[in-house]
Design a protein around this motif. Structure first.
Motif, PDB file in Angstrom:
ATOM      1  N   SER A  71       0.807  -1.220   0.000  1.00 38.57           N
ATOM      2  CA  SER A  71       0.000   0.000   0.000  1.00 38.57           C
ATOM      3  C   SER A  71       0.840   1.269   0.000  1.00 38.57           C
ATOM      4  O   SER A  71       0.277   2.359  -0.047  1.00 38.57           O
ATOM      5  CB  SER A  71      -0.937   0.004   1.209  1.00 38.57           C
ATOM      6  N   ASN A 123      -4.231   0.745  -0.828  1.00 33.74           N
ATOM      7  CA  ASN A 123      -4.115   0.447  -2.248  1.00 33.74           C
ATOM      8  C   ASN A 123      -5.526   0.314  -2.792  1.00 33.74           C
ATOM      9  O   ASN A 123      -6.292  -0.527  -2.347  1.00 33.74           O
ATOM     10  CB  ASN A 123      -3.331  -0.846  -2.462  1.00 33.74           C
ATOM     11  N   SER A 168      -8.524  -3.651   3.170  1.00 30.11           N
ATOM     12  CA  SER A 168      -8.699  -2.196   3.270  1.00 30.11           C
ATOM     13  C   SER A 168      -9.894  -1.855   4.149  1.00 30.11           C
ATOM     14  O   SER A 168      -9.876  -0.856   4.883  1.00 30.11           O
ATOM     15  CB  SER A 168      -8.883  -1.594   1.873  1.00 30.11           C
TER      16      SER A 168
END
Length: 873
Positions: free
Chosen positions: A116, A427, A436
């Motif tokens: 990320s 990301n 996420s």
């Protein structure tokens, strides 16, 4: 005489929680990295400067029965894909570096999934320096001209600094330079591997630097791997002769990698956590500091995983310590007091990636590393949740800092030792949607945690601006020495300057014996030079005498001033001695109180443990009691259901039987009524002439033609109405008389004391009484008015209302004496006036006042207003 140095009081030990009322939330920022491919599916969208939105990818919608969700998360600030490293540094890290230079601590996390952009954000890449080199550059730009010489500050193993004078520091430098492996000189060749990372074009500097202090920068680099702490700057001695042993007690080759010894966490005198035995290197420039970092970076655990080829499998912590000490009163040297050293540190933490092991395809050691990483991150989340719960709901739960080395090391920051900032790197690709989502939830919860604001450092009691005043004094002294004949640039002596002021000598060469002019001229010039010399000597003597007088006056003035200053110093020393005695007394008292506090804390811990045990036992007992109560309620409900079912069953059966019995009795009564009516018709009508019975229409016309209250006998005296006392006169009655009733003048009128007379039955009247009486009027079969008094008892229902059960019926009948004939009379039916004996037959009297009970053989009994409908079985 040099004035004595004034000793400043010791910096008081600031207890934690003194500024509990001033709290700042943890600053959480979000940075979205650009996609690797333009056509890649995206699940994160930047809505505004503070909000991002997560879209559920198409594949997840199919697996979740088409459930499509869009969730928004807010941060202190969101940095999009076009954000530069400079913009991120100015917002997030610049305030932390400014606090570091002003004596406050700071902690900066980078958190997110593998790939990320955490390492890129912290370290940077070629041409784009990250937060770490920019922090170093800002520090050295701010304190570059105020740095102390190397080894003036000396680190010890107790998380504090010692201070040395310049002579000791010089000896230390010479000793270090004499070692077989000398240190690299300050003018070093920059490693091209990281030269582009530290080449920061933007000049950044802190404001309001304390110019009367000297600074020293120390760096250390550690990693937390498998919940063990390792020093990445430790120089492991290499012995090629002695074999190394691994964990299986078997020797290994010297070429194999030997891991360093793990370090322990300890607590210093100020209750701050630190890594014992950690290497701290003093650096003097950004290049030197980043070279030390790069040397430790090569020792980090980096393994190849499915998500990232160079994924860090450990948490790295780069600590920058800044030591600050004030100059003495003269502004020349560092104040040799250890208590005046201000030590602040900035911790830059690059956390390992948090992701599921089934995506990393980890096996063996990689699987164990991922488990330890997730465990430490889970402990960090748990600590944040407990802190938030304690602050929001006022609870006092123990925060599990000790469950992980990561949280245990930084517990002081969350207890109020500095600012805490976190950069959440995400990301936006669809494959990282679930990870996420967890990262966003953790970040949202972390923003609700508040950290106490750090305390400002104590102000030094020395005069500010003494460094530049000392420099100005030296420059002025040098200038005056040059004006008075001191050292100048061409190094001419005073004798040469004096000789230049004498008249020049003429040529004294004699070429002719008869020359009589050269010698007189030379004698004349020499006499002039001698005269000038005498004059200059006299002037010099006069100036020397005047200068001596001035020096004497100056010495007297200085002596007087010194005497005055000495008197003031003696007074100050007495005050300081008294203050020192008071401080020692207070320190002893403080130590006693600290000992008592420690005992109380231990006692509190024991009590808290007992309280938790009792609370657990109470919860168990409460749960057991709740289960018993639930069982009891279920049993009661079951019994109540059975009782209700049985009651309803018997009520239906009783209603059915009563209805059947009522129908049977009513049929019998109807038969008897018909027989009585026929018998009455036979008795009252004459035997010879049997006219037809008048219809009900004519009876109604006849009733309507007569007066409401006809007098039975003309010119008779008024009859005094007599009232009959009811058998239930002691109870309170509701006398229901409808408005359509006709007022009759029957002699025997019913009278009920304490009755509430109503035209329409209402619930309010029924609630106040125990008995109920309804006055009902109708036309009898012979066309006369028949009044029935229907009586009943009032009962309260289960639902809070009232019900009436009828128990008795009284019948009052009004007959006109002129309209009836005596059975033995032979008069015509058109006779209008009858004798008094015609109104005294037995049948007539019985029909006037006849009282019947429910169920009697004389008439139908009334129990309800209406016949209840029978329910279908």
């Amino acid at each position: 005489m040099k004035p004595a140095k004034s000793k400043t009081p010791r910096k008081p030990l600031v207890k934690k929680g003194t500024q509990a009322s001033l709290k700042d939330p943890v600053g959480v920022y979000c940075r979205v990295r650009p996609l690797s491919f333009p056509d890649q599916e995206c699940c994160i969208e930047v809505i505004s400067d503070t909000t991002v939105q997560l879209h559920t990818p198409d594949g997840y919608r199919i697996n979740r029965n088409g459930d499509y969700k869009e969730m928004q998360y807010s941060f202190k600030q969101v940095f999009g894909t076009l954000t530069t490293q400079k913009e991120l540094f100015d917002v997030v890290a610049n305030p932390l570096v400014d606090d570091l230079i002003h004596g406050k601590n700071g902690l900066l996390f980078t958190y997110g999934v593998t790939g990320s952009g955490k390492t890129h954000t912290m370290t940077g890449s070629a041409g784009e320096g990250g937060l770490l080199p920019r922090c170093l550059d800002m520090i050295f730009n701010s304190i570059g001209s105020f740095q102390a010489k190397r080894y003036v500050f000396k680190s010890n193993d107790r998380n504090s600094m010692d201070i040395q004078c310049e002579v000791d520091a010089l000896l230390e430098r010479q000793k270090r330079e004499a070692l077989p492996t000398p240190k690299t000189p300050s003018k070093r060749q920059i490693d091209p591997e990281f030269a582009d990372m530290i080449n920061v074009q933007e000049f950044c500097k802190a404001e309001e630097i304390d110019e009367d202090s000297v600074y020293g920068v120390f760096v250390s680099y550690i990693e937390i791997y498998n919940n063990y702490i390792y020093d990445l700057l430790e120089e492991v001695p290499f012995d090629p002769i002695k074999p190394k042993w691994n964990s299986c007690n078997t020797p290994v080759r010297n070429t194999d990698f030997i891991p360093p010894q793990s370090k322990m966490l300890r607590e210093d005198k100020n209750h701050n956590m630190y890594v014992a035995g950690c290497t701290e290197i003093e650096v003097k420039s950004t290049e030197e500091a980043f070279e030390v970092f790069w040397r430790g970076q090569k020792k980090r655990r980096i393994a190849n995983t499915q998500l990232n080829r160079e994924s860090s499998r450990s948490h790295s912590v780069f600590i920058i310590k800044l030591a600050q000490a004030p100059l003495d009163a003269d502004g020349d040297n560092v104040l040799q007091e250890k208590e005046q050293i201000t030590l602040s540190q900035l911790s830059l933490v690059d956390l390992a990636g948090s992701e599921r092991t089934n995506r990393t395809k980890a096996e063996g050691n990689r699987l164990r590393e991922a488990g330890n990483i997730n465990q430490s991150l889970m402990t960090l989340r748990t600590c944040m949740e407990v802190l938030r719960e304690n602050q929001m709901y006022g609870t006092n739960k123990m925060v599990p800092y000790r469950d992980s080395k990561l949280t245990h090391l930084f517990k002081n920051y969350f207890d109020g030792e500095g600012k805490v900032r976190m950069i959440v790197c995400v990301n936006p690709k669809a494959e990282d949607y679930e990870e996420s989502l967890q990262v966003m939830r953790f970040a949202e919860m972390t923003q609700e945690v508040e950290v106490a604001r750090p305390v400002d450092k104590a102000i030094c009691g020395l005069t500010p601006g003494r460094r530049y005043r000392n420099q100005a004094f030296r420059e002025e002294l040098t200038r005056r020495l040059e004006l008075r004949g001191g050292p100048v640039g061409d190094e001419q002596s005073v004798t040469e300057i004096l000789l230049q002021s004498f008249p020049p000598l003429t040529s004294c060469e004699i070429l002719d014996v008869n020359d009589e002019q050269t010698l007189p001229r030379l004698i004349e010039v020499l006499e002039k030079r001698h005269h000038v010399r005498q004059m200059m000597t006299e002037e010099l003597n006069r100036q020397v005498i005047a200068f001596r007088a001035m020096l004497q006056d100056f010495d007297n003035a200085v002596l007087n001033k010194e005497n005055y200053i000495q008197g003031k110093l003696n007074e100050k020393e007495k005050v300081i001695s008294g203050q020192k005695a008071e401080i020692e007394r207070l320190e002893k008292k403080t130590k006693t109180l600290e000992y008592k506090i420690e005992i109380l804390e231990k006692t509190t811990t024991i009590y808290e443990e007992d309280k938790r045990n009792l609370q657990q036992e109470l919860e168990n007992q409460s749960q057991k009691l709740q289960r018993q109560f639930s069982d009891k309620r279920r049993l009661e409900a079951r019994l109540q259901g059975m009782v209700t079912e049985t009651t309803m069953k018997w009520e239906k059966e009783c209603e059915r039987r009563v209805a059947a019995k009522q129908l049977e009795m009513q049929n019998k009564l109807w038969v008897k009524d018909e027989k009585l009516k026929q018998l009455k018709a036979i008795v009252t009508e004459p035997k010879n002439d049997k006219p037809e019975r008048p219809s009900r229409e004519r009876d109604r016309e006849k009733i309507s033609q007569r007066s409401v209250s006809p007098s039975p006998i003309p010119n008779a005296p008024p009859i005094r109405l007599r009232h009959r006392r009811s058998r239930s006169a002691g109870d309170r009655w509701v006398d229901h008389k409808p408005a359509s009733n006709v007022q009759t003048e029957t002699v025997m009128q019913p009278h009920v004391p304490h009755a509430i007379t109503v035209a329409v039955a209402n619930e309010k009247a029924l609630a106040k009484c125990e008995k109920y009486m309804l006055t009902h009027q109708e036309l009898a079969s012979d066309g006369e008015i028949e009044t029935k008094l229907i009586k009943g008892d009032v009962f309260k229902t289960r639902g809070g209302g009232q019900s009436v059960q009828f128990t008795d019926v009284e019948t009052l009948k009004q007959e006109s004496p002129t309209g009836r004939k005596r059975r033995s009379s032979t008069c015509a039916p058109t006779q209008e006036v009858a004798t008094e004996s015609e109104w005294t037959d037995v049948e007539t009297r019985c029909s006037v006042a006849l009282e019947m009970r429910a169920g009697s053989q004389l008439g139908p009994g009334y129990q309800h207003h209406a016949q209840p409908k029978r329910r279908k079985p």
